[in-house]
Each structure stands twice: as structure tokens, then as C-alpha cells.
Motif scaffolding. Sequence first.
Motif, PDB file in Angstrom:
ATOM      1  N   LEU A 154      33.745  79.475  65.274  1.00 30.77           N
ATOM      2  CA  LEU A 154      34.980  79.905  64.616  1.00 30.77           C
ATOM      3  C   LEU A 154      36.081  78.855  64.768  1.00 30.77           C
ATOM      4  N   CYS A 155      36.162  78.227  65.929  1.00 33.81           N
ATOM      5  CA  CYS A 155      37.182  77.190  66.137  1.00 33.81           C
ATOM      6  C   CYS A 155      36.932  75.989  65.233  1.00 33.81           C
ATOM      7  N   LEU A 156      35.686  75.553  65.111  1.00 33.21           N
ATOM      8  CA  LEU A 156      35.377  74.418  64.250  1.00 33.21           C
ATOM      9  C   LEU A 156      35.633  74.749  62.780  1.00 33.21           C
ATOM     10  N   VAL A 157      35.253  75.958  62.368  1.00 33.20           N
ATOM     11  CA  VAL A 157      35.511  76.372  60.986  1.00 33.20           C
ATOM     12  C   VAL A 157      37.018  76.440  60.727  1.00 33.20           C
ATOM     13  N   SER A 158      37.765  76.955  61.685  1.00 27.01           N
ATOM     14  CA  SER A 158      39.225  77.024  61.524  1.00 27.01           C
ATOM     15  C   SER A 158      39.831  75.633  61.436  1.00 27.01           C
ATOM     16  N   ALA A 159      39.302  74.691  62.218  1.00 30.00           N
ATOM     17  CA  ALA A 159      39.810  73.314  62.161  1.00 30.00           C
ATOM     18  C   ALA A 159      39.592  72.712  60.783  1.00 30.00           C
ATOM     19  N   VAL A 160      38.399  72.924  60.237  1.00 34.99           N
ATOM     20  CA  VAL A 160      38.106  72.404  58.894  1.00 34.99           C
ATOM     21  C   VAL A 160      39.016  73.074  57.862  1.00 34.99           C
ATOM     22  N   PHE A 161      39.211  74.378  58.002  1.00 34.28           N
ATOM     23  CA  PHE A 161      40.047  75.117  57.050  1.00 34.28           C
ATOM     24  C   PHE A 161      41.487  74.591  57.061  1.00 34.28           C
ATOM     25  N   PHE A 162      42.072  74.443  58.248  1.00 31.98           N
ATOM     26  CA  PHE A 162      43.448  73.952  58.346  1.00 31.98           C
ATOM     27  C   PHE A 162      43.569  72.509  57.858  1.00 31.98           C
ATOM     28  N   ALA A 163      42.542  71.702  58.099  1.00 29.08           N
ATOM     29  CA  ALA A 163      42.577  70.316  57.640  1.00 29.08           C
ATOM     30  C   ALA A 163      42.569  70.244  56.110  1.00 29.08           C
ATOM     31  N   VAL A 164      41.735  71.071  55.479  1.00 21.65           N
ATOM     32  CA  VAL A 164      41.675  71.082  54.012  1.00 21.65           C
ATOM     33  C   VAL A 164      42.992  71.580  53.424  1.00 21.65           C
ATOM     34  N   ILE A 165      43.529  72.666  53.992  1.00 22.77           N
ATOM     35  CA  ILE A 165      44.801  73.205  53.503  1.00 22.77           C
ATOM     36  C   ILE A 165      45.921  72.172  53.661  1.00 22.77           C
ATOM     37  N   SER A 166      45.944  71.507  54.803  1.00 23.62           N
ATOM     38  CA  SER A 166      46.977  70.491  55.027  1.00 23.62           C
ATOM     39  C   SER A 166      46.854  69.334  54.041  1.00 23.62           C
ATOM     40  N   ARG A 167      45.634  68.921  53.754  1.00 25.56           N
ATOM     41  CA  ARG A 167      45.425  67.814  52.815  1.00 25.56           C
ATOM     42  C   ARG A 167      45.917  68.180  51.413  1.00 25.56           C
ATOM     43  N   ARG A 168      45.619  69.409  50.996  1.00 27.92           N
ATOM     44  CA  ARG A 168      46.041  69.832  49.657  1.00 27.92           C
ATOM     45  C   ARG A 168      47.563  69.934  49.571  1.00 27.92           C
ATOM     46  N   THR A 169      48.186  70.554  50.572  1.00 23.94           N
ATOM     47  CA  THR A 169      49.641  70.691  50.531  1.00 23.94           C
ATOM     48  C   THR A 169      50.336  69.347  50.655  1.00 23.94           C
ATOM     49  N   ARG A 170      49.721  68.399  51.400  1.00 24.58           N
ATOM     50  CA  ARG A 170      50.324  67.083  51.513  1.00 24.58           C
ATOM     51  C   ARG A 170      50.307  66.375  50.163  1.00 24.58           C
ATOM     52  N   ALA A 171      49.228  66.520  49.410  1.00 19.78           N
ATOM     53  CA  ALA A 171      49.142  65.899  48.086  1.00 19.78           C
ATOM     54  C   ALA A 171      50.187  66.494  47.138  1.00 19.78           C
ATOM     55  N   LYS A 172      50.380  67.819  47.222  1.00 24.76           N
ATOM     56  CA  LYS A 172      51.380  68.457  46.365  1.00 24.76           C
ATOM     57  C   LYS A 172      52.784  67.996  46.743  1.00 24.76           C
ATOM     58  N   ARG A 173      53.057  67.875  48.040  1.00 24.28           N
ATOM     59  CA  ARG A 173      54.380  67.425  48.461  1.00 24.28           C
ATOM     60  C   ARG A 173      54.638  65.994  48.019  1.00 24.28           C
ATOM     61  N   THR A 174      53.620  65.132  48.090  1.00 20.72           N
ATOM     62  CA  THR A 174      53.779  63.739  47.662  1.00 20.72           C
ATOM     63  C   THR A 174      54.045  63.666  46.169  1.00 20.72           C
ATOM     64  N   GLU A 175      53.322  64.458  45.384  1.00 21.09           N
ATOM     65  CA  GLU A 175      53.521  64.458  43.936  1.00 21.09           C
ATOM     66  C   GLU A 175      54.900  64.991  43.572  1.00 21.09           C
ATOM     67  N   ARG A 176      55.358  66.033  44.279  1.00 22.78           N
ATOM     68  CA  ARG A 176      56.684  66.586  44.021  1.00 22.78           C
ATOM     69  C   ARG A 176      57.769  65.560  44.380  1.00 22.78           C
ATOM     70  N   ARG A 177      57.586  64.836  45.460  1.00 16.39           N
ATOM     71  CA  ARG A 177      58.571  63.832  45.867  1.00 16.39           C
ATOM     72  C   ARG A 177      58.664  62.706  44.849  1.00 16.39           C
TER      73      ARG A 177
END
Length: 385
Positions: free
Chosen positions: A347-370
Motif C-alpha cells: 500500500l505504501c509503494l502504491v501510494s507513492a506511485v499515486f502521489f508521484a503521478v498526481i504531482s507530475r500532472r499538476t506540475r505540468a498544468k501549473r507550468t502551462e498556466r504560468r
Amino acid sequence: HYFIQSNLRMKLVLPCACMKGDDEDEEDQAHLNKPRDNKLYQQRLKPCCMLVITTQKVVTLFVLTGLLFLPIGIALLVQSTEIYEYDVNYTNCYKNGGTKTFCYKDIEDNPTTTCVCDGFVINIPERVKGKQLMLLYGLKNYYQNHRLYRQSQSFEQLLGDIDAECLTDYCQPYANDPISNKTYYPKGAVANSFFTDTFILRRGNEKDLSAKDPSPDVVLDTSDITWKSDREDKFLNPPNFNPNSGDFAWPKDWTKWQGGANYDANVVPDTVTNQHFINWMNVAAFPSFTKLYAKINLEPGEYTLHVFYRYPVDKFHGEKFVRIAETSWMGGRSLFLGSMYCLVGILCLVSAVFFAVISRRTRAKRTERRKKIDEQTKNNHTSAV
């Protein structure tokens, strides 16, 4: 005219004074609620740090926890599967002697008789050579943890006071003998329902207990099978105790097994310090449980388990079994602990992957918005010029 002007002036001044007083009270109250100006209250202690939670730190923490728990869980599962354990369910065993009569039917028709089951052949593997094994008996669908059942005993009586009472009426109807009016010792439903099945173990595969020239019985070591604190502090004999004094009555369901001969002897204890009795009185927390019967030392090979069937379980759809098992540094065989470690690690490893993917997507959206904001600002500046 002067009087009217004075009244108007007072009406204008008094509300202002009241408002000013309210403001001062609020300031005083705010001053009282203000934390003290020191390092502890203002969180300025030097050895402390204010953790700023970022996605990278959270993902790292989950990954490290998963990498720590997963190997531990795998090691526990491997160790648990290597522990030897063999169960014999004898609930529906046949009566010894080649008959097709179930033992539970036999004792139902004759409650004061002992039914001897056909022998169960057990093969002890080579890998447990030289190790001490545990002989345990187990029950299923037996709710020792029922509140009324577990409270149906007198703890003071077990400490050595024969005449001690139970809490309220929990021990009824197993508190006093209705005929002699003597107190039961020990009293209560837990003691009255003492487990009365007994076992012997013989070398070889001879299932008939009455066979000629049988192999000698395996020594069943029943010493030191309870907690030391129970033997020395919780279960004590009264001073100058004499089991044949007649000052008390034995529990209701014990009397039919007293005075037996051969394998029917010593079915029920003659003192509360009996270690089988102590194990039984320590009620189990779950409806399926095991209790230690004896310690044994077996050489590899075939053995026959003979069961003396006395304890009825068919009325509450229960089951009885015998377990031969070894122990290790982690105790007996159990897949639960290792499975939980593996589950938490995954569960910890799956959660790490989940948070990493979510962070990557939101970072791309923030960069595009900027970028869009920067372009819009540049265009507005150009238009203004």
C-alpha cells in the motif's frame, strides 16, 4: 433653550463614550488572548524544525516505508511456512473396533461413557528431528469470550478462599449443590465445562488401541505448560486443602468422571493448581482457539494418536481437533503478521506511485498556466507601449 442643548449634548456624548468603552474591552480581551512572547510559545526553539511537507518528501517517506515493511513481511511469511504444524480433526471420528458408529452419537446415548476413536496415523518429518513439539487441543465455534460465560467464575475462590462468592449471580446455577447446599469448588460455568477429552500417542501405525503388544506410550510432559504467574499467584490451594474432606462439592459435570480407572482416571483435576485446568480457565478471545495439552519429543516416523472422546460439541455445531506443532523465535505458525507487513508495504509503494503521478500532472498544468499568464502579460505590455 439651554436645557434642551444640554440634553442633546449628553445624548451625543454618552453613546460615543459607550462605544469607546466597548473598543477598549475588545483590545483588553485581545491582549489577554495573545500568546506569550517567548521562544516556546512563538515556536522559535533552536533544536526544533518546522517541516514543510512537499510532494517529494511524502513520496520518499512512502517509498522508504514500503521498502522496509515488504522485506520484513516476506521474511515472516517464509519463516512461518517452515514451521511444522499438523492438525487432526476428530469431531466425527468412528468408534474404535471396526464399527461404523460415530463417537459423538455414542456419548449422546451414554453420557457417562468414554468413546475411544479409531487411531489417527501421523507422520513426523525428518526436519523436526531433535525439536520439542507442542501437543495442543482446539475447539471451533466455542465462544469462551461470551461475557456471561467468562464472568461465571470466582477469582477469589481460585486464590484459595473456598467460600468466596461470584460477582452478582453470574455463577448460577453452578454456585451451590442443590441437594447438599454445599458450595461448588471451583464454581461457575467455566470450571463446570472443563475439557475432558484425553489423548495418548504411540509409535507405529496400529490403529487398534487393544492390539496385542502395543508400543509404549509417548511421554506427554504436562509440567510447565502454563504461565509462571498463573501457577504462583492466580491459582492457589486453600490452606490445609484436602480434596476428600467433604466440606465442598465438586462441579456438577465433574462427578461423572471421578473415580474412573485406567484411561478414565484423572480426567478431571483434583485441585485448581492442575495445569490443564489453569489453561482452560484462561478463556480464549476468539471462538476458534487452541490450548496447550503437553510437550513432546518425537523422532521422525509414524505415530498413532488415540483419542478418548468425552466432550460433546455437536449440540452447538462445534468442532474438535488436535494439533502437533513446533515453535520458533516468532512463536507458532501464523500467516497474519507477515501478511499485514506485506500489505502495508505494498500500500505504501502504491501510494507513492499515486502521489508521484498526481504531482507530475499538476506540475505540468501549473507550468502551462504560468506560461499563458506570462504571454498575456507580455502582450498587454506591448499593447500599452
